[in-house]
Design an enzyme around this catalytic site. Sequence first.
Site, PDB file in Angstrom:
ATOM      1  N   SER A  98      42.076  44.971  83.343  1.00  0.00           N
ATOM      2  CA  SER A  98      41.628  45.882  84.395  1.00  0.00           C
ATOM      3  C   SER A  98      40.167  45.614  84.764  1.00  0.00           C
ATOM      4  CB  SER A  98      41.851  47.324  83.961  1.00  0.00           C
ATOM      5  OG  SER A  98      41.692  48.220  85.033  1.00  0.00           O
ATOM      6  N   ASP A 227      52.336  48.670  89.256  1.00  0.00           N
ATOM      7  CA  ASP A 227      50.995  49.146  88.915  1.00  0.00           C
ATOM      8  C   ASP A 227      50.511  50.133  89.980  1.00  0.00           C
ATOM      9  OD1 ASP A 227      48.215  49.459  88.429  1.00  0.00           O
ATOM     10  OD2 ASP A 227      48.078  47.459  87.556  1.00  0.00           O
ATOM     11  N   HIS A 256      50.224  49.835  85.093  1.00  0.00           N
ATOM     12  CA  HIS A 256      48.897  49.321  84.780  1.00  0.00           C
ATOM     13  C   HIS A 256      48.757  49.072  83.277  1.00  0.00           C
ATOM     14  CE1 HIS A 256      44.828  48.375  85.854  1.00  0.00           C
ATOM     15  NE2 HIS A 256      44.327  49.253  84.990  1.00  0.00           N
TER      16      HIS A 256
END
Length: 276
Positions: A98, A227, A256
């Site tokens: 991320s 996601d 995610h």
Amino acid sequence: MPFLTHKTAKENIDIYFEDYGSGKPVILIHGWPLSHRAWEQQVWAIVEAGFRCITYDRRGFGDSTAPWNGYDYSSLASDLHQIITQLELEECTIVGFSMGGGEVVRYLTDYGADKISKAALISSIIPLVPQKDDNPNGVPQKDLEDIMDALETDRVGFLKNFHKNFYNYDDHKDTISESQLHYDWSIASFASPRATIEAAKSWAETDFREELNNVTVPTLIVHGNADNIVPIKTSAEQAAKGISNNTYEIIDNGPHGLNLTHSKQLNKILIDFLKR
């Protein structure tokens, strides 16, 4: 507790890290707003596969020092540089989850690839989060402003619900428990409030598109097509087009937080890439 000290012109920053195993080093860079603990399901697999695995807490998160300023990506990448330098690492694979994908790219921009053999971007924000005329699939500015407002007015309340969307919880209750949600909430809640907001500004505002050319090492890109935090079209699809030497893997129905919901699948993909 193992710390290394990054001595800057303004202050000393103590970075908490954990270092296990032997072999070629793999550095795992956690996402926002968690800590090195987010990599629990990857560390053991990497070590047992014969690699040295290093995790650390981004400044302001976990057990690392929380300065008032210094949450831009070059400052964050300088902490990664200190880890590589002070631990005398060579032929590293740097893995960013991320927000951590930004540290991967900015490190290669600021310091080059002399110490880096491979890179990986997992559920990464790279190259650009916000919606723009030339990035129509990005996150609308109003949504980003709502996040910042929530962090400023009721940070812990926002974080309590954040990870349900992080894991697409309603679809993955068989792999993500309520206890895991509470665990994540406790980690995120105890992060520095200032760091949480300033780091969010960095991932929400930084445009890495021109820096993709600096990613010259073999790079693994892994993203889930479900996601809801970082849309795949504004991130992985663009990263795969902008990084010439890449392996692009899409995890079907992956949210995610696929490092937990699809940990076995991710671990196999990552370790196969490390062994290549």
